[in-house]
Write an enzyme that holds these catalytic residues in place. Structure first.
Site, mmCIF file in Angstrom:
data_model
loop_
_atom_site.group_PDB
_atom_site.id
_atom_site.type_symbol
_atom_site.label_atom_id
_atom_site.label_comp_id
_atom_site.label_asym_id
_atom_site.label_seq_id
_atom_site.Cartn_x
_atom_site.Cartn_y
_atom_site.Cartn_z
ATOM 1 N N VAL A 219 0.838 -1.203 0.000
ATOM 2 C CA VAL A 219 0.000 0.000 0.000
ATOM 3 C C VAL A 219 0.874 1.255 0.000
ATOM 4 O O VAL A 219 1.620 1.506 0.948
ATOM 5 C CB VAL A 219 -0.920 0.022 1.240
ATOM 6 N N ARG B 66 -3.812 12.264 0.373
ATOM 7 C CA ARG B 66 -5.026 12.911 0.913
ATOM 8 C C ARG B 66 -5.954 13.396 -0.191
ATOM 9 O O ARG B 66 -6.574 14.439 -0.088
ATOM 10 C CB ARG B 66 -4.657 14.085 1.860
ATOM 11 N N THR C 82 -8.398 5.272 -0.110
ATOM 12 C CA THR C 82 -9.796 4.929 0.221
ATOM 13 C C THR C 82 -10.463 4.197 -0.944
ATOM 14 O O THR C 82 -11.161 3.196 -0.740
ATOM 15 C CB THR C 82 -10.577 6.209 0.572
ATOM 16 N N TYR D 158 -5.655 2.454 9.220
ATOM 17 C CA TYR D 158 -6.583 1.434 8.734
ATOM 18 C C TYR D 158 -7.866 1.246 9.548
ATOM 19 O O TYR D 158 -8.744 0.500 9.127
ATOM 20 C CB TYR D 158 -5.858 0.091 8.614
ATOM 21 N N PHE E 19 4.265 -9.296 5.619
ATOM 22 C CA PHE E 19 3.743 -9.428 4.252
ATOM 23 C C PHE E 19 3.283 -8.081 3.755
ATOM 24 O O PHE E 19 3.195 -7.136 4.543
ATOM 25 C CB PHE E 19 2.599 -10.465 4.189
HETATM 26 C C1 LIG Z 1 -0.954 5.871 4.155
HETATM 27 C C2 LIG Z 1 -1.234 6.315 2.712
HETATM 28 C C3 LIG Z 1 -1.287 5.088 1.831
HETATM 29 C C4 LIG Z 1 -2.573 7.057 2.693
HETATM 30 O O1 LIG Z 1 -2.946 7.287 1.348
HETATM 31 P P1 LIG Z 1 -3.945 8.513 0.923
HETATM 32 O O2 LIG Z 1 -4.335 8.280 -0.487
HETATM 33 O O3 LIG Z 1 -3.342 9.789 1.288
HETATM 34 O O4 LIG Z 1 -5.184 8.223 1.850
HETATM 35 P P2 LIG Z 1 -6.636 8.855 1.622
HETATM 36 O O5 LIG Z 1 -6.537 10.166 0.909
HETATM 37 O O6 LIG Z 1 -7.523 7.830 1.002
HETATM 38 O O7 LIG Z 1 -6.988 9.120 3.142
HETATM 39 C C5 LIG Z 1 -8.151 8.706 3.765
HETATM 40 C C6 LIG Z 1 -8.192 9.275 5.156
HETATM 41 O O8 LIG Z 1 -7.197 8.645 5.987
HETATM 42 C C7 LIG Z 1 -6.387 9.642 6.578
HETATM 43 N N1 LIG Z 1 -5.020 9.137 6.631
HETATM 44 C C8 LIG Z 1 -4.372 8.536 5.624
HETATM 45 N N2 LIG Z 1 -3.131 8.216 6.022
HETATM 46 C C9 LIG Z 1 -3.000 8.606 7.289
HETATM 47 C C10 LIG Z 1 -1.943 8.533 8.234
HETATM 48 N N3 LIG Z 1 -0.747 8.003 7.918
HETATM 49 N N4 LIG Z 1 -2.154 9.012 9.465
HETATM 50 C C11 LIG Z 1 -3.349 9.565 9.768
HETATM 51 N N5 LIG Z 1 -4.390 9.667 8.915
HETATM 52 C C12 LIG Z 1 -4.213 9.193 7.686
HETATM 53 C C13 LIG Z 1 -6.516 10.848 5.682
HETATM 54 O O9 LIG Z 1 -6.259 12.048 6.383
HETATM 55 C C14 LIG Z 1 -7.944 10.765 5.232
HETATM 56 O O10 LIG Z 1 -8.800 11.253 6.251
HETATM 57 P P3 LIG Z 1 -10.030 12.228 5.912
HETATM 58 O O11 LIG Z 1 -10.874 11.451 4.928
HETATM 59 O O12 LIG Z 1 -10.670 12.411 7.244
HETATM 60 O O13 LIG Z 1 -9.408 13.423 5.323
HETATM 61 C C15 LIG Z 1 -0.127 7.248 2.210
HETATM 62 O O14 LIG Z 1 -0.047 8.354 3.054
HETATM 63 C C16 LIG Z 1 1.242 6.605 2.111
HETATM 64 O O15 LIG Z 1 1.580 6.017 1.098
HETATM 65 N N6 LIG Z 1 2.061 6.705 3.171
HETATM 66 C C17 LIG Z 1 3.435 6.164 3.157
HETATM 67 C C18 LIG Z 1 3.493 4.657 2.955
HETATM 68 C C19 LIG Z 1 2.669 3.908 3.951
HETATM 69 O O16 LIG Z 1 2.645 4.183 5.139
HETATM 70 N N7 LIG Z 1 1.953 2.876 3.469
HETATM 71 C C20 LIG Z 1 1.169 2.005 4.285
HETATM 72 C C21 LIG Z 1 1.881 0.699 4.389
HETATM 73 S S1 LIG Z 1 1.055 -0.407 5.504
#
Ligand SMILES: CC(C)(COP(=O)(O)OP(=O)(O)OC[C@H]1O[C@@H](n2cnc3c(N)ncnc32)[C@H](O)[C@@H]1OP(=O)(O)O)[C@@H](O)C(=O)NCCC(=O)NCCS
Length: 414
Positions: free
Chosen positions: A88, A96, A101, A129, A414
């Site tokens: 992911v 954001r 989502t 999550y 994983f």
């Molecule tokens: C975590 C990640 C995948 C989120 O992707 P994104 O496309 O920005 O997520 P979305 O826009 O769909 O966010 C949905 C909601 O979750 C929240 N959210 C997403 N990531 C978050 C985080 N790390 N901490 C807190 N809130 C988070 C967003 O603020 C948003 O909230 P809202 O709807 O109230 O505004 C991205 O930030 C990322 O790639 N991070 C680095 C890699 C990582 O951590 N991957 C996960 C591996 S397990």
């Protein structure tokens, strides 16, 4: 922006490049070809999602089918095929905007349509999550074993029970030892082929990082334990002892478990042994002359779980005591797949869970139920996630039913 699903094998290298870039790597790293190999050899287009912008992939997500160990009768276990979320990432330039989502909503819908009762993941950060219905369900622990303190050592393992092993011989033995060990505790996730080839740099997979020493334990019925460790601090001629880290500790029998701890305590010129991915209820402390030689240094959530099909998931495991409890399950996350009222009836070796019009004993959120599913958390403690007792005594009854003899543990990333 273009939503990409399925992601074709032709796009898989670009997909891994996007993943590497966002998760603190780079397509220019020395180990990048190995990462590409890890993903693309077993590529399944239908289980990968992405977004493309200006010709470049900016978001990635994939799922795999993995077997999860769940509680079984009399302290034994069963296995349940689960939808395992992985890979992911959303590029920092595109965060954001709802990309995660959308992708996770699609992947959970696909899992539900496939008939998976449970979805699992390992979370990079706690806050990500929960909104999608996942809850922490198994915790790992890190320990430091101060092996040369007085009363810290165990009686030596019987001569001939342990030997160093490597290469093809190790590759033939390791999968079976792990499979025998992983069914001893709920929460374990399987390591399907070619997991061990990758781990051991066999079958053309390139080695990565400092390779550990592998030690095999053999009991009367053959190989039943595996240990891997490497040096993290050398000893000094001042008398300062060294430190090693254990990167695999897999025991399929009590003898293997005890003998491998005895081996760790006896490594010369080493005073500290660091262990990760160990259970919270590490049994060795009850065998040490001074259990304070084993220090719990940290704990962390190492498996998140989401129920997609409550009747299938709850009847797949068994319960500590017979009983009946009617659960009003509320699933507030996208999809709402777990919502409904269900009667859970546990007998000795089996359980049924079916929709019912009967009055509910407990109103629970799907996330509270998911957190307690493997027995690592009590519903009473998960109350902030949404637990209401509607029939007096039902919460205690459910907590005893869901409890397990051993704390759940996952040892596989994983
Ligand atoms: C975590 C990640 C995948 C989120 O992707 P994104 O496309 O920005 O997520 P979305 O826009 O769909 O966010 C949905 C909601 O979750 C929240 N959210 C997403 N990531 C978050 C985080 N790390 N901490 C807190 N809130 C988070 C967003 O603020 C948003 O909230 P809202 O709807 O109230 O505004 C991205 O930030 C990322 O790639 N991070 C680095 C890699 C990582 O951590 N991957 C996960 C591996 S397990």
């Amino acid at each position: 922006m273009e939503r990409v699903h399925p992601v074709s094998k032709d796009d898989s290298r670009a997909w891994v490049a996007a993943l590497a870039t966002t998760l603190l790597g780079s397509p220019y790293d020395d180990d990048f070809p190995r990462r590409v190999d890890r993903w693309t050899r077993e590529w399944i287009p239908e289980r990968a999602w992405a977004y493309r912008d200006h010709g470049r992939l900016v978001a990635t997500l994939a799922t795999e089918s993995r077997m999860l160990t769940v509680p079984g009768p009399g302290g034994s276990t069963r296995e349940l095929e689960s939808d395992a979320l992985t890979g992911v990432t959303v590029a920092a330039t595109h965060r954001r905007q709802g990309l995660l989502t959308t992708m996770i909503g699609d992947s959970l819908r696909a899992a539900k349509e496939r008939g998976d009762a449970i979805a699992i993941l390992i979370a990079a950060e706690w806050p990500i999550y929960g909104r999608y219905g996942y809850a922490p369900a198994a915790f790992g622990a890190e320990y430091t074993y101060h092996s040369k303190r007085p009363f810290a050592a165990l009686p030596a393992a019987p001569p001939g029970s342990l030997r160093q092993v490597e290469g093809d011989e190790l590759g033939k033995i390791a999968p079976a030892v792990f499979d025998a060990a992983r069914v001893l505790r709920p929460g374990q996730v399987d390591r399907p082929h070619p997991w061990w080839d990758r781990r051991l740099a066999l079958d053309g997979y390139e080695p990565i990082g400092k390779q550990p020493n592998w030690i095999l334990h053999e009991g009367p019925d053959g190989p039943d334990g595996l240990l891997a460790w490497r040096v993290t601090r050398d000893f000094m001629l001042t008398g300062a002892l060294g430190e090693v880290e254990v990167v695999e500790f897999v025991a399929a029998t009590d003898d293997a478990y005890r003998d491998m701890w005895a081996y760790l305590g006896a490594i010369d010129v080493v005073g500290e042994v660091k262990l990760t991915d160990r259970p919270l209820d590490e049994p060795i402390r009850w065998l040490l002359g001074d259990a304070r030689a084993l220090q719990l240094t940290s704990t962390y959530d190492y498996l998140w779980l989401r129920l997609l099909d409550v009747p299938a998931a709850l009847s797949a495991r068994t319960y500590a005591v017979p009983g009946r409890v009617v659960l009003d399950v509320h699933d507030a996350s996208p999809g709402g797949y777990a919502t409904g009222r269900f009667a859970l009836e546990a007998g000795g070796a089996d359980a049924t869970c079916t929709p019912t019009p009967d009055a509910a004993d407990l109103a629970v959120s799907q996330r509270a139920l998911a957190a307690c599913y493997l027995g690592g958390t009590r519903l009473r403690h998960a109350a902030p996630l949404g637990v209401d007792e509607l029939t007096p005594g039902a919460l205690d009854r459910a907590d005893v039913m869901f409890s397990t003899p051993l704390a759940p543990l996952n040892q596989t990333g994983f």
